[in-house]
Design a protein around this motif. Structure first.
Motif, PDB file in Angstrom:
ATOM      1  N   ALA A  50       1.102  -1.136  -0.212  1.00 59.66           N
ATOM      2  CA  ALA A  50       0.073  -0.017   0.256  1.00 59.66           C
ATOM      3  C   ALA A  50       0.626   1.409  -0.379  1.00 59.66           C
ATOM      4  CB  ALA A  50      -1.158   0.443   1.484  1.00 59.66           C
ATOM      5  N   ARG A  51       1.998   1.252   0.830  1.00 57.34           N
ATOM      6  CA  ARG A  51       2.868   2.588   0.653  1.00 57.34           C
ATOM      7  C   ARG A  51       3.105   2.470  -0.676  1.00 57.34           C
ATOM      8  NH1 ARG A  51       5.520   7.005   2.633  1.00 57.34           N
ATOM      9  NH2 ARG A  51       5.232   6.245   4.609  1.00 57.34           N
ATOM     10  N   SER A  52       3.867   1.540  -1.017  1.00 58.87           N
ATOM     11  CA  SER A  52       4.075   1.630  -2.875  1.00 58.87           C
ATOM     12  C   SER A  52       3.754   2.265  -3.624  1.00 58.87           C
ATOM     13  CB  SER A  52       4.862   0.409  -3.130  1.00 58.87           C
ATOM     14  OG  SER A  52       5.202   0.190  -4.779  1.00 58.87           O
ATOM     15  N   VAL A  53       2.588   1.868  -3.910  1.00 63.43           N
ATOM     16  CA  VAL A  53       1.209   2.076  -4.132  1.00 63.43           C
ATOM     17  C   VAL A  53       0.653   3.932  -3.926  1.00 63.43           C
ATOM     18  CG1 VAL A  53      -1.791   2.475  -5.176  1.00 63.43           C
ATOM     19  CG2 VAL A  53       0.334  -0.017  -4.444  1.00 63.43           C
ATOM     20  N   ARG A  55      10.947   0.381   5.460  1.00 60.46           N
ATOM     21  CA  ARG A  55      11.361   0.134   4.578  1.00 60.46           C
ATOM     22  C   ARG A  55      11.523   1.096   2.824  1.00 60.46           C
ATOM     23  NH1 ARG A  55      10.131  -5.256   2.855  1.00 60.46           N
ATOM     24  NH2 ARG A  55       9.417  -6.064   1.234  1.00 60.46           N
ATOM     25  N   PHE A  56      10.430   1.483   3.330  1.00 67.34           N
ATOM     26  CA  PHE A  56      10.810   2.598   2.426  1.00 67.34           C
ATOM     27  C   PHE A  56      12.416   3.644   1.745  1.00 67.34           C
ATOM     28  CE2 PHE A  56       9.635   6.932  -0.308  1.00 67.34           C
ATOM     29  CZ  PHE A  56       8.991   6.190  -1.545  1.00 67.34           C
ATOM     30  N   MET A  57      12.571   3.270   3.227  1.00 70.95           N
ATOM     31  CA  MET A  57      13.607   4.200   2.776  1.00 70.95           C
ATOM     32  C   MET A  57      15.197   3.710   2.714  1.00 70.95           C
ATOM     33  SD  MET A  57      13.417   7.006   6.321  1.00 70.95           S
ATOM     34  CE  MET A  57      15.370   7.567   5.877  1.00 70.95           C
ATOM     35  N   LEU A  58      14.551   2.505   2.895  1.00 69.74           N
ATOM     36  CA  LEU A  58      15.469   1.390   2.652  1.00 69.74           C
ATOM     37  C   LEU A  58      15.768   0.576   0.977  1.00 69.74           C
ATOM     38  CD1 LEU A  58      15.412  -1.386   5.713  1.00 69.74           C
ATOM     39  CD2 LEU A  58      17.206  -0.139   5.085  1.00 69.74           C
ATOM     40  N   GLU A  59      14.213   0.518   0.707  1.00 66.87           N
ATOM     41  CA  GLU A  59      14.895   0.642  -1.032  1.00 66.87           C
ATOM     42  C   GLU A  59      15.452   1.730  -1.602  1.00 66.87           C
ATOM     43  OE1 GLU A  59      10.307  -0.085  -4.472  1.00 66.87           O
ATOM     44  OE2 GLU A  59      10.039   0.372  -2.301  1.00 66.87           O
ATOM     45  N   ALA A  60      14.648   2.941  -1.339  1.00 68.43           N
ATOM     46  CA  ALA A  60      15.906   3.607  -1.966  1.00 68.43           C
ATOM     47  C   ALA A  60      16.706   4.043  -1.392  1.00 68.43           C
ATOM     48  CB  ALA A  60      14.897   5.493  -1.510  1.00 68.43           C
ATOM     49  N   GLU A  61      17.013   3.857  -0.479  1.00 69.64           N
ATOM     50  CA  GLU A  61      18.623   3.427  -0.389  1.00 69.64           C
ATOM     51  C   GLU A  61      19.258   2.406  -0.649  1.00 69.64           C
ATOM     52  OE1 GLU A  61      18.955   4.509   3.713  1.00 69.64           O
ATOM     53  OE2 GLU A  61      18.459   6.876   4.149  1.00 69.64           O
ATOM     54  N   ARG A  84      18.887   1.237  -3.654  1.00 70.63           N
ATOM     55  CA  ARG A  84      19.145   1.471  -5.187  1.00 70.63           C
ATOM     56  C   ARG A  84      20.587   2.143  -5.126  1.00 70.63           C
ATOM     57  NH1 ARG A  84      14.278   0.482  -8.663  1.00 70.63           N
ATOM     58  NH2 ARG A  84      12.749  -0.266  -7.393  1.00 70.63           N
ATOM     59  N   GLN A  85      20.721   2.710  -4.292  1.00 66.42           N
ATOM     60  CA  GLN A  85      22.378   3.519  -4.547  1.00 66.42           C
ATOM     61  C   GLN A  85      23.057   2.664  -4.119  1.00 66.42           C
ATOM     62  OE1 GLN A  85      21.091   7.583  -2.501  1.00 66.42           O
ATOM     63  NE2 GLN A  85      19.902   7.215  -4.243  1.00 66.42           N
ATOM     64  N   ALA A  86      23.067   1.847  -3.049  1.00 63.41           N
ATOM     65  CA  ALA A  86      24.311   1.035  -2.903  1.00 63.41           C
ATOM     66  C   ALA A  86      24.642   1.102  -3.585  1.00 63.41           C
ATOM     67  CB  ALA A  86      24.033  -0.270  -1.181  1.00 63.41           C
ATOM     68  N   ILE A  87      24.633   0.213  -4.109  1.00 60.39           N
ATOM     69  CA  ILE A  87      25.258  -0.770  -5.566  1.00 60.39           C
ATOM     70  C   ILE A  87      26.688   0.902  -6.166  1.00 60.39           C
ATOM     71  CG2 ILE A  87      26.419  -1.750  -8.165  1.00 60.39           C
ATOM     72  CD1 ILE A  87      23.916  -3.271  -7.224  1.00 60.39           C
ATOM     73  N   ASP A  88      25.901   1.657  -6.528  1.00 61.59           N
ATOM     74  CA  ASP A  88      26.981   2.716  -6.746  1.00 61.59           C
ATOM     75  C   ASP A  88      27.996   3.925  -5.786  1.00 61.59           C
ATOM     76  OD1 ASP A  88      25.685   2.747  -9.709  1.00 61.59           O
ATOM     77  OD2 ASP A  88      24.449   3.642  -9.610  1.00 61.59           O
ATOM     78  N   ASN A  89      27.639   4.224  -4.885  1.00 57.62           N
ATOM     79  CA  ASN A  89      27.775   4.891  -3.597  1.00 57.62           C
ATOM     80  C   ASN A  89      28.862   3.686  -2.892  1.00 57.62           C
ATOM     81  OD1 ASN A  89      26.354   7.333  -3.907  1.00 57.62           O
ATOM     82  ND2 ASN A  89      24.891   6.460  -2.457  1.00 57.62           N
ATOM     83  N   SER A 122      17.251  -7.504   6.162  1.00 52.55           N
ATOM     84  CA  SER A 122      16.314  -6.890   6.160  1.00 52.55           C
ATOM     85  C   SER A 122      16.454  -5.845   4.321  1.00 52.55           C
ATOM     86  CB  SER A 122      17.336  -5.478   7.307  1.00 52.55           C
ATOM     87  OG  SER A 122      17.239  -6.011   8.581  1.00 52.55           O
ATOM     88  N   PHE A 123      17.296  -6.666   3.689  1.00 56.74           N
ATOM     89  CA  PHE A 123      17.145  -6.102   3.035  1.00 56.74           C
ATOM     90  C   PHE A 123      16.819  -7.281   1.710  1.00 56.74           C
ATOM     91  CE2 PHE A 123      21.878  -6.843   3.334  1.00 56.74           C
ATOM     92  CZ  PHE A 123      22.255  -7.234   2.294  1.00 56.74           C
ATOM     93  N   ILE A 124      17.140  -8.240   1.819  1.00 58.34           N
ATOM     94  CA  ILE A 124      17.095  -9.082   0.767  1.00 58.34           C
ATOM     95  C   ILE A 124      15.624  -9.149   0.113  1.00 58.34           C
ATOM     96  CG2 ILE A 124      17.453 -11.588   0.009  1.00 58.34           C
ATOM     97  CD1 ILE A 124      20.327  -9.821  -0.451  1.00 58.34           C
ATOM     98  N   PRO A 125      14.537  -9.445   1.025  1.00 56.70           N
ATOM     99  CA  PRO A 125      13.486  -9.889   0.941  1.00 56.70           C
ATOM    100  C   PRO A 125      12.956  -8.182  -0.174  1.00 56.70           C
ATOM    101  CG  PRO A 125      13.464 -10.478   3.443  1.00 56.70           C
ATOM    102  CD  PRO A 125      14.777  -9.247   2.960  1.00 56.70           C
ATOM    103  N   ILE A 126      13.969  -6.605   0.096  1.00 54.92           N
ATOM    104  CA  ILE A 126      12.735  -5.964  -0.480  1.00 54.92           C
ATOM    105  C   ILE A 126      13.817  -5.864  -2.203  1.00 54.92           C
ATOM    106  CG2 ILE A 126      13.213  -3.563  -0.523  1.00 54.92           C
ATOM    107  CD1 ILE A 126      13.385  -3.601   2.743  1.00 54.92           C
TER     108      ILE A 126
END
Length: 777
Positions: free
Chosen positions: A446-449, A523-529, A531-536, A574-578
């Motif tokens: 629901a948060r994602s939508v 969870r939403f913040m983790l998803e957003a961050e 996405r940048q983890a590889i580049d950072n 915490s992050f693999i399921p996301i």
């Protein structure tokens, strides 16, 4: 002259006698016919009249009905070919045999209503009925299992001859009586003639009047703007008015005597209009009375016309179907008006979205379903930020344009089962039914939508050449609520959450329950961050060694860790399921594989024989081009594929098994080994173990933890080891943390050990340092 006068008198006297004689003979003929009809229907032999050309049964006696097991009504009208089990060629062959053997009968196998086949002799001769119609009079004898008794046949012939002789005597006596009464009939001649003339005149007047009324009725029916048609008992058209013929495209077609299907196959544009009427026709027949139904008739333009149709079945005196009258009134415009009324009642006229009334109905239904099924749904209340300011400054016309544009954008993001409603003013409500059986996952989705909707509305709108930017405050509540509640409670919760979003600065999302809000935010913040983890460069490669029974290192498993700049080291749980849910697992998997292959080429590992195990997710494995991607990484890094092991789950190898076999075979051809991770916790099956190129099984830590003391876990471990031994597979025990666990496993079979008892996961550089220390010593 007197002689001539006497002659004329005699003629006048004989003439009435002639008419009376004719009437008496006609009465006798009728009596004889009735007698023969009585003999036919009451005779114990099977008899029937059959049309010679079509084979249709015209009449049967009671003996035929008893023999065949049908009622007379079911037999009459049926084709004799439905009873005779021989085909046309076999029937012709039997007729030829009869002629060759000079037989006056035929031998056929007939099927009874029960399905039983009886062999019969059929004696047929042509006779002419009273209406002049030529038919075959057939006598049928059952000769199954026995021969027809000659004595019965002879007795029948004798009885028939006696009847004929008796009737002949009666006719002779009648003729004598006629001659005696002819003189008395002369006086009635004049009266008969006068009656006949009067009857003829009345008949002509009645016929003329009937023709006039029929013409008037036909003209009236033709003028009706209704569908009027008459069919016979077999559904064949008999009569139709002009409107019907024009509607179905039959104005230039000889439609009489044809069924709907037969007429349809002669049409092009009107073909569909002629089909689909058989079912309501049959309903009227079965009801035995007038039936009212609504028929939709497609037109060549692609539209459909709706008719309110009354179907009236007509029956003959014997109960057989005689005809069907259909009268249909065009209800198309009325239905359109009713549809428009319903649309105005349940849909918003500006945006064409469901209105408050329809939303409340669907929300009540979704809430009831959620309580029964245990699946959670969500309700989102979306309020356009600063809409009132825009409306006041630019006018209602600009406000209406914005509302329509916003509704169009929001609708593009929905599932078919979702409901987006304009709730009033600048508020929209989004109903998401049956998202997930897990409350937290439902909240995350629901948060994602909600964030997607917020981002969609955050893009500027081009309204009349002017760029208008707005935001959206969104309140979310999950249902069914744990504390109970109804539709009004859910709306209050969503409204409360929406106002919390406005209080937080607008253009944001808030959940009704604070703890759920906090988790969803995290969870939403983790998803957003993430996405940048590889580049950072925030991802880290960790390694956990694997040892044999002599505590010599034989291999290692590569693990992934995320070193967040503010949160520190984040657990994979915490992050693999996301990553799995969002698809980021593919990028993470590629990063791990590339760095693991690079690790194999480091001098410390290149000089050893250690194997490196890498976890491969199902989503990564089944992605198109995965084999090519692995081949490219091996070529770029120069890693030895023979020292690389891919750890896959049981679910992966079971799903899409044919594709899995092909992919694993290609990778195995490169030299890569395969290990089934957490074996025994999923869909264990010896069948897939035999088919796939698997080299190793890993015993899950959940079995090892209590194996020394729990007989059930011990038995499971023994079973896995037995399977591995029979299939010649290596075994790795993971999660070994105590000496007791190690001793238990060592007493069973040789294997590799992985766990805190031997070594914790450590950064790759620390692992390489361990290798350097070991090699130098």
């Amino acid at each position: 002259m007197r002689r001539a006068a006497r002659a004329r008198a005699v003629r006048w006297l004989l003439l009435p006698l002639f008419f009376v004689s004719a009437a008496v003979l006609a009465s006798l003929a009728i009596a004889q016919r009735d007698l023969l009809s009585t003999l036919f229907h009451q005779h114990t032999s099977v008899m029937m009249f059959i049309e010679p050309d079509s084979g249709r049964i015209v009449d049967v006696n009671a003996a035929a009905a008893r023999f065949y097991g049908y009622s007379p009504r079911e037999l009459i009208g049926r084709s004799i070919d439905e009873i005779n089990t021989l085909g046309p060629d076999e029937v012709a062959a039997e007729r030829a045999r009869a002629r060759a053997e000079e037989r006056n009968y035929f031998v056929f196998p007939h099927r009874l209503a029960s399905g039983e086949i009886r062999t019969v002799e059929v004696y047929s001769s042509p006779v002419r009925l009273d209406d002049g119609k030529l038919v075959l009079f057939s006598i049928i004898h059952d000769i199954t299992g026995k021969r027809v008794a000659e004595e019965d046949l002879l007795a029948y012939q004798n009885r028939l001859q006696e009847l004929v002789d008796r009737r002949t005597r009666e006719v002779t006596d009648a003729q004598a009586l006629t001659r005696n009464i002819m003189v008395g009939a002369l006086l009635a001649q004049l009266a008969v003639i006068l009656l006949l003339v009067a009857s003829i005149l009345r008949s002509r007047r009645a016929t003329a009047e009937l023709a006039r009324r029929e013409q008037e009725l036909s003209t009236l029916i033709d003028a009706l703007p209704d569908v009027v048609r008459l069919k016979d008992g077999k559904g064949r058209w008999q009569q139709a008015n002009r409107y019907t013929l024009e509607l179905f495209g039959l104005t230039r077609v000889d439609y009489r005597g044809r069924t709907d299907a037969e007429l349809a196959f002669q049409q092009d544009d009107e073909r569909q209009a002629l089909l689909g009427h058989e079912k309501p026709d049959e309903q009227a027949w079965e009801a035995g009375e007038a039936v009212r139904t609504e028929e939709s008739i497609p037109t060549p333009s692609g539209q459909s016309m709706v008719f309110d149709t009354i179907k009236v079945p007509l029956f003959r005196p014997d109960g057989a179907r005689g005809g069907l009258v259909s009268i249909g009134r065009d209800m198309t415009e009325r239905r359109r008006a009713e549809s428009e009324i319903a649309r105005l009642a349940y849909f918003d006229p500006l945006t064409a979205l469901p209105n408050r009334r329809l939303l409340l109905d669907r929300l009540a239904h979704a809430l009831a379903v959620a309580r029964r099924s245990g699946h959670y749904g969500a309700l989102l209340l979306i309020d356009l930020d600063y809409f009132k300011t825009l409306n006041d400054a630019r006018g209602h016309e600009m406000g209406d344009l914005l509302l329509k544009a916003a509704s169009n954008r929001l609708q593009h993001e929905l599932r078919e089962s979702d409901t987006l409603s304009r709730f009033g003013g600048d508020e929209f409500v989004l109903l998401l039914p049956e998202i997930s059986p897990h409350q937290q996952l439902a909240a995350d989705m629901a948060r994602s939508v909600a964030e997607k909707m917020r981002a969609t509305l955050g893009r500027p709108f081009d309204l009349g050449g002017e760029q208008i930017a707005i935001g959206a405050s969104i309140g979310v509540t999950i249902f069914p609520p744990s504390q109970g509640g109804d539709v009004s409670d859910l709306l209050k919760q969503a409204d409360t959450a929406m106002y919390q979003a406005k209080a937080a600065g607008r253009n944001t999302v808030r959940f009704f329950e604070p703890e759920m809000q906090a988790r969803a935010e995290m969870r939403f913040m983790l998803e957003a961050e993430l996405r940048q983890a590889i580049d950072n460069n925030e991802l880290r490669l960790y390694v956990q060694p694997q040892y044999d029974g002599e505590r010599r290192m034989r291999g290692a498993e590569v693990l992934l860790r995320w070193h967040h700049p503010r949160r520190g080291l984040i657990s994979p749980a915490s992050f693999i399921p996301i990553a799995e849910e969002t698809g980021l697992i593919v990028e993470l998997g590629d990063w791990v594989l590339r760095n693991s292959c690079a690790l194999l080429t480091r001098p410390e590992l290149a000089e050893s024989t250690l194997r490196i195990s890498v976890n491969v997710s199902p989503r990564q494995f089944h992605r198109i081009g995965f084999v090519g991607r692995v081949r490219d990484i091996l070529a770029e890094t120069g890693a030895d594929a023979a020292r690389l092991t891919f750890e896959v789950t049981e679910g992966l190898v079971i799903d899409k098994v044919h594709q899995t076999v092909a992919t694993m075979s290609e990778l195995n051809a490169l030299g890569i080994h395969f290990s089934v991770d957490d074996f025994g916790t999923g869909y264990s099956s010896l069948a897939y173990l035999k088919r796939l190129p698997i080299d190793e099984l890993k015993i899950d830590r959940s079995f090892i933890q209590d194996a020394p003391t729990d007989p059930s876990d011990a038995a499971l471990v023994d079973t896995i080891l037995s399977i591995a031994a029979h299939l010649h597979l290596d075994v790795v025990a993971e999660g070994v943390e105590t000496e007791a666990q190690a001793a238990f496993l060592a007493s069973r079979a040789p294997m590799l050990y992985q766990g805190y008892l031997y070594a914790r996961p450590e950064p790759a550089e620390t692992f390489l340092q361990r290798l350097r220390s070991t090699q130098s010593s």
